[in-house]
Write an enzyme that holds these catalytic residues in place. Structure first.
Site, PDB file in Angstrom:
ATOM      1  CG  ASP A 244      -1.961  -1.094   1.189  1.00  0.00           C
ATOM      2  OD1 ASP A 244      -2.374  -1.474   0.081  1.00  0.00           O
ATOM      3  OD2 ASP A 244      -2.379  -1.546   2.262  1.00  0.00           O
TER       4      ASP A 244
ATOM      5  CG  ASP B 185      -6.622  -1.191  -1.622  1.00  0.00           C
ATOM      6  OD1 ASP B 185      -6.922  -2.388  -1.762  1.00  0.00           O
ATOM      7  OD2 ASP B 185      -5.685  -0.805  -0.900  1.00  0.00           O
TER       8      ASP B 185
END
Length: 170
Positions: free
Chosen positions: A129, A148
């Site tokens: 991330d 995401d």
């Protein structure tokens, strides 16, 4: 077997979603110092303190949820279940010819983003991330990635499409 334009569109959105996600993660892993419990890592400001890049390895799901589960449960909930669900969604969008282009794009984005993160969990045992948004405390995200973002965008499009369909029916 000849693919229809519709099928090519679905596959193209899925493949491009996975490609954008994986290329962005490769670049982040290669160029941004990893943030760990003992090492703060790099914080690269894209737009002041509002939009920041960093490198965080997430062993859980969205916002790290599930990272403290035992390994067997984590495999079931973060690998097997998503693959099964994504397979059913993929089957649904290929079979349901009544879906409009926006819904196809939304579902294909969700599938592509989901597969990209599942790929990371299989290959690396975690997901990279790297994006963070803070609108001065009014709105703040967790650290997320392009997969995401694709899943979230797909979900938002589906919600908007469902409201539009309800208006037409009423």
């Amino acid at each position: 077997m000849k693919l229809s334009k519709r099928s090519i569109y679905i596959l193209l959105v899925i493949i491009l979603t996975i490609a954008v996600d994986q290329i962005s993660k490769v670049l982040v892993r290669a160029n941004i110092d990893l943030r760990t419990d003992i090492h703060p890592g790099e914080r690269i400001s894209l737009i002041g303190d509002t939009f920041i890049m960093m490198n965080v390895e997430n062993t859980g799901a969205f916002l790290g949820m599930g990272s403290d589960l035992n390994p067997t449960l984590r495999i079931i909930l973060l690998l097997i279940l998503p693959i099964v669900v994504l397979g059913f969604v993929l089957r649904h969008i290929f079979k349901d010819k009544s879906l409009d282009t926006f819904s196809l794009f939304a579902f294909a984005s969700i599938i592509g983003g989901g597969l990209a993160n599942v790929y990371d969990r299989i290959v690396y045992g975690k997901v990279t991330d790297f994006l963070f948004i803070d609108l001065g405390g009014v709105f703040k995200t967790g650290i997320f990635n392009m997969a995401d973002l694709s899943v979230t965008t797909g979900m938002i499009i589906l919600v908007i499409a469902s409201f539009k369909k309800k208006k037409i029916v009423e």
